[in-house]
Design a protein around this motif. Sequence first.
Motif, PDB file in Angstrom:
ATOM      1  N   PHE A 285       0.948 -15.413 -22.221  1.00  0.00           N
ATOM      2  CA  PHE A 285       1.439 -14.065 -21.920  1.00  0.00           C
ATOM      3  C   PHE A 285       2.817 -13.840 -22.532  1.00  0.00           C
ATOM      4  O   PHE A 285       3.096 -12.793 -23.123  1.00  0.00           O
ATOM      5  CB  PHE A 285       1.535 -13.851 -20.405  1.00  0.00           C
ATOM      6  CG  PHE A 285       0.230 -13.575 -19.719  1.00  0.00           C
ATOM      7  CD1 PHE A 285      -0.765 -12.860 -20.361  1.00  0.00           C
ATOM      8  CD2 PHE A 285       0.006 -14.005 -18.425  1.00  0.00           C
ATOM      9  CE1 PHE A 285      -1.977 -12.593 -19.724  1.00  0.00           C
ATOM     10  CE2 PHE A 285      -1.186 -13.738 -17.777  1.00  0.00           C
ATOM     11  CZ  PHE A 285      -2.184 -13.032 -18.426  1.00  0.00           C
TER      12      PHE A 285
ATOM     13  N   ALA B  27       3.068 -11.555 -17.289  1.00  0.00           N
ATOM     14  CA  ALA B  27       2.498 -10.457 -18.070  1.00  0.00           C
ATOM     15  C   ALA B  27       3.073  -9.115 -17.645  1.00  0.00           C
ATOM     16  O   ALA B  27       3.359  -8.257 -18.485  1.00  0.00           O
ATOM     17  CB  ALA B  27       0.976 -10.454 -17.912  1.00  0.00           C
TER      18      ALA B  27
ATOM     19  N   VAL C 141      -2.681  -8.787 -23.204  1.00  0.00           N
ATOM     20  CA  VAL C 141      -2.916  -9.447 -21.912  1.00  0.00           C
ATOM     21  C   VAL C 141      -4.398  -9.802 -21.759  1.00  0.00           C
ATOM     22  O   VAL C 141      -4.743 -10.930 -21.367  1.00  0.00           O
ATOM     23  CB  VAL C 141      -2.460  -8.538 -20.751  1.00  0.00           C
ATOM     24  CG1 VAL C 141      -2.964  -9.071 -19.414  1.00  0.00           C
ATOM     25  CG2 VAL C 141      -0.946  -8.417 -20.735  1.00  0.00           C
TER      26      VAL C 141
ATOM     27  N   ASP D 160       0.203  -3.792 -25.320  1.00  0.00           N
ATOM     28  CA  ASP D 160       0.477  -4.870 -24.360  1.00  0.00           C
ATOM     29  C   ASP D 160      -0.785  -5.240 -23.585  1.00  0.00           C
ATOM     30  O   ASP D 160      -1.080  -6.424 -23.367  1.00  0.00           O
ATOM     31  CB  ASP D 160       1.567  -4.446 -23.372  1.00  0.00           C
ATOM     32  CG  ASP D 160       2.936  -4.351 -24.016  1.00  0.00           C
ATOM     33  OD1 ASP D 160       3.113  -4.919 -25.117  1.00  0.00           O
ATOM     34  OD2 ASP D 160       3.828  -3.710 -23.430  1.00  0.00           O
TER      35      ASP D 160
ATOM     36  N   LEU E 227       0.104 -13.631 -13.732  1.00  0.00           N
ATOM     37  CA  LEU E 227       0.323 -12.208 -13.981  1.00  0.00           C
ATOM     38  C   LEU E 227       1.787 -11.760 -13.904  1.00  0.00           C
ATOM     39  O   LEU E 227       2.159 -10.820 -14.601  1.00  0.00           O
ATOM     40  CB  LEU E 227      -0.514 -11.365 -13.017  1.00  0.00           C
ATOM     41  CG  LEU E 227      -1.955 -11.056 -13.453  1.00  0.00           C
ATOM     42  CD1 LEU E 227      -2.611 -10.120 -12.446  1.00  0.00           C
ATOM     43  CD2 LEU E 227      -1.998 -10.441 -14.846  1.00  0.00           C
TER      44      LEU E 227
END
Length: 409
Positions: free
Chosen positions: A360, A326, A398, A394, A323
Amino acid sequence: MVLNYIWIGFIIIAFVIALVKLIFLGDVTVFPALIDSTFASSKTAFEISLGLTGVLSLWLGIMKIGERGGVVNVLARALSPVFTRLFPDIPKGHPVTGAIFMNIAANMLGLDNAATPLGLKAMEQLQTLNPNKETATNPMIMFLVLNTSGLTLIPISIMVYRAQLGAAQPTDVFIPILLATFFSTVAGIIITSIYQRINLLNRTMLLTLGGMALVVGAIIWAFGQLDKDQMNIVSTSVANILLMTIIVAFVLAGMKHRINVYDAFVEGAKEGFTTAVRIIPYLVAILVAIGLFRASGAMDMLINGVATLVKALGGNSDFVGALPTALMKPLSGSGARGMMVDAMTTYGADSFVGRLSCIFQGSTDTTFYILAVYFGSVGIRNMRHAVPCGLLADLAGVIAAIGIAYLFF
């Protein structure tokens, strides 16, 4: 105004977290780290602008040749059926449609250095159609979302990083990235069209989007027939051949129209220099805020909180390690690249987290960086719905990336 609140929020959050660490945890290194990040980020912003000067001068010079040679007008007429529906406020056949196409094409080929100056040129032309010079128009926002959604057909740099970090198959993320970025772009177009009340349910747009889906499918199939070495060679060669073909075609078009190609190039190159200088303050502002947010530890706290929440809900938290890439990608391309490399180094290039971080990185673009640079280059202050549209695109990228990663790996 939205970017103003985000910028203030990053700085205040960073300060509060640092203050808590100092008072309650006795961390005497946090404030020096914050100040060091401001100097480092400011330096990085200047170096980015300085590095862009030559590239901007080159490509705006080439674009000036294309304008005078009639190439941009030809592209504008060819794209008119689609662009009149996607950008209804742009006059039919306006040269800006050619510049927008060139920017999108460069992004699709992963040619970031070429895409930025072409995008800045398109934004400057869009500004000439803007009745309120400090407020973003609908075409500006649609153009920005097409950039931030980051449609990329050939993610060369990501595959190179994977090879350097020892991935057994550096190209194994190619198809997942292509799928994720396609979903992000389509979502961005649909979301922005809803905001702007653009009707996509017409023959032209349905054929265009359907054709894009077929092209993406054909590319996936064709590259799926190649091994990793062939894929790298073909993708790199195609990108560079197309780029050189564009340059030569523009020069030949200028010669055909009997313009002074050299003088046209120099005139465009001068615009590139002034544009590079003009974006420095905007880059400094956004990169300093991002640097403070990272240095304070706020990003780590956010990731740990998400992992705890996912586990509490009984979900699979394997994706949480990726993450940071991302979350950083909308803020900083170089920051997200660092997060991607860190994920592959920490978990392994062929781990689920390592592969997902690459997806990502390739599925979307640097939303706030693009907003700051593109809007800053023409003095836009009121961004209207640009931020929510860009961030929703976005988010779609993701979500698609996570689902695709679980499907493939």
